[in-house]
Design a protein around this motif. Sequence first.
Motif, PDB file in Angstrom:
ATOM      1  N   TYR A   1       0.833  -1.205   0.000  1.00 39.79           N
ATOM      2  CA  TYR A   1       0.000   0.000   0.000  1.00 39.79           C
ATOM      3  C   TYR A   1       0.874   1.264   0.000  1.00 39.79           C
ATOM      4  N   LEU A   2       1.902   1.268   0.819  1.00 38.04           N
ATOM      5  CA  LEU A   2       2.801   2.432   0.863  1.00 38.04           C
ATOM      6  C   LEU A   2       3.451   2.670  -0.494  1.00 38.04           C
ATOM      7  N   GLU A   3       3.906   1.584  -1.117  1.00 44.15           N
ATOM      8  CA  GLU A   3       4.537   1.736  -2.436  1.00 44.15           C
ATOM      9  C   GLU A   3       3.550   2.297  -3.453  1.00 44.15           C
ATOM     10  N   ASP A   4       2.318   1.778  -3.408  1.00 41.20           N
ATOM     11  CA  ASP A   4       1.300   2.252  -4.352  1.00 41.20           C
ATOM     12  C   ASP A   4       0.983   3.725  -4.128  1.00 41.20           C
ATOM     13  N   VAL A   5       0.809   4.107  -2.869  1.00 37.51           N
ATOM     14  CA  VAL A   5       0.475   5.510  -2.582  1.00 37.51           C
ATOM     15  C   VAL A   5       1.611   6.417  -3.054  1.00 37.51           C
ATOM     16  N   LYS A   6       2.846   5.991  -2.795  1.00 40.02           N
ATOM     17  CA  LYS A   6       3.986   6.828  -3.212  1.00 40.02           C
ATOM     18  C   LYS A   6       4.068   6.950  -4.728  1.00 40.02           C
ATOM     19  N   SER A   7       3.696   5.861  -5.425  1.00 39.92           N
ATOM     20  CA  SER A   7       3.765   5.906  -6.890  1.00 39.92           C
ATOM     21  C   SER A   7       2.533   6.573  -7.492  1.00 39.92           C
ATOM     22  N   GLY A   8       1.520   6.840  -6.656  1.00 44.15           N
ATOM     23  CA  GLY A   8       0.298   7.477  -7.164  1.00 44.15           C
ATOM     24  C   GLY A   8      -0.596   6.541  -7.946  1.00 44.15           C
ATOM     25  N   ASN A   9      -0.379   5.228  -7.828  1.00 47.04           N
ATOM     26  CA  ASN A   9      -1.148   4.252  -8.600  1.00 47.04           C
ATOM     27  C   ASN A   9      -1.496   3.071  -7.693  1.00 47.04           C
ATOM     28  N   ILE A  10      -2.702   3.102  -7.139  1.00 56.14           N
ATOM     29  CA  ILE A  10      -3.104   2.033  -6.232  1.00 56.14           C
ATOM     30  C   ILE A  10      -3.695   0.882  -7.041  1.00 56.14           C
ATOM     31  N   LYS A  11      -3.059  -0.278  -6.935  1.00 58.76           N
ATOM     32  CA  LYS A  11      -3.385  -1.427  -7.767  1.00 58.76           C
ATOM     33  C   LYS A  11      -4.066  -2.519  -6.944  1.00 58.76           C
ATOM     34  N   PHE A  12      -4.397  -3.634  -7.619  1.00 52.49           N
ATOM     35  CA  PHE A  12      -4.777  -4.863  -6.922  1.00 52.49           C
ATOM     36  C   PHE A  12      -3.584  -5.803  -6.981  1.00 52.49           C
TER      37      PHE A  12
END
Lengths: 220, 220
Positions: A182-193
Amino acid sequence: MSSASSNASSPAPSPPPPVVSKSKIRFCPACGSPTKLAIPDGDEKMRAICSSCGRVHYENPKMVVGCLVEHDNKVLLCRRKIEPAYGLWTLPAGYLEVGESAAEGASRETLEEACADVEILSPFAQLDIPLIGQSYIIFRARLKTPNFSPGPESLECALFALDDIPFDSLAFSSIIVTLRMYLEDVKSGNIKFHYCTINKRVGTGTSDLRSFDIDNHLSV
Amino acid sequence: MSSASSNASSPAPSPPPPVVSKSKIRFCPACGSPTKLAIPDGDEKMRAICSSCGRVHYENPKMVVGCLVEHDNKVLLCRRKIEPAYGLWTLPAGYLEVGESAAEGASRETLEEACADVEILSPFAQLDIPLIGQSYIIFRARLKTPNFSPGPESLECALFALDDIPFDSLAFSSIIVTLRMYLEDVKSGNIKFHYCTINKRVGTGTSDLRSFDIDNHLSV
């Protein structure tokens, strides 16, 4: 951490654990007679088979459903008031029940553990842990009202800014992995499954939370 | 389709089915004594509790794992040689086993039912069916070699162009929903991950494949 995690003195890899070396189903749930372990016709695996009525009893993984609740750029964590992992932080989550969907179960667990009424936003992750026969299904969710408080299984509940997540005091490897992703997704601006498998490293104890590998990580 | 699906003569909605009105666990799997139905301390639901050793036996949904195998803009379907739904078409899928991940289980089922060696590409869908305590987990996959043939549980296996999928001869509502979503995604040029719940319409029989509603459809 655990001395059992070192294989320095035995270079040969340990064999994988047998899938069913014994069964928890010692007696037939339908008729009460003792079971025996055998491979049924057309099957390839040992199963618990009733010695009287012949029913075959399969053992299947359990789904653990939970919520990653977002509020004001923070996430909701609960500190466990029950074993295992008493006193450690977790996402609100628990076993899925027959008769409910995974989303309903995740909402129910969040209400039970954090007294929080949430709206499910999207599926976030499936994390399989084959060694213990569990599959975690985690949804992103939001608070319908900004209220929460510890339920009977929680010591306390709190919102954590993403930089303040207590990674050293998390309860389970599944929770560590979920929050890292989740942290990685938020930092990249792209929340995935995300889908992945969590495998304990061979020779490490179940209490050694950080001795795991993530395999087959796929995201959409 | 089914006349039983009409509620025109009884405008009051039917009550939802009780989650656990009875248990399949009539005898304790651990000690063989009869169980009784009761609500354990701190719980809210009826459970099968051993009358002798006091163990509480929970019933949890089962995961069905399968593959949507893509090859030359076609998908691989198997025609069932077993009940239920003998003679109808399905994606290769079956119950997840303890000791394997969902991706491993989906590959194994594809090998068993279609003798096809596949590589898992990405998670595609989770479809919960609360009424029957099942959760379908479907992965997109590709053939490692262009070979497949019917396994012992299949009459035949075939690749279908997307316009030729036999929607009138599909085996299960979960397969209809999965293939509908896939077709829409392919046409839109954006293949997503889908979560949804499949609910039978009240009053319709389990064999009435098309009397269902899709709830809580979320995609990523």
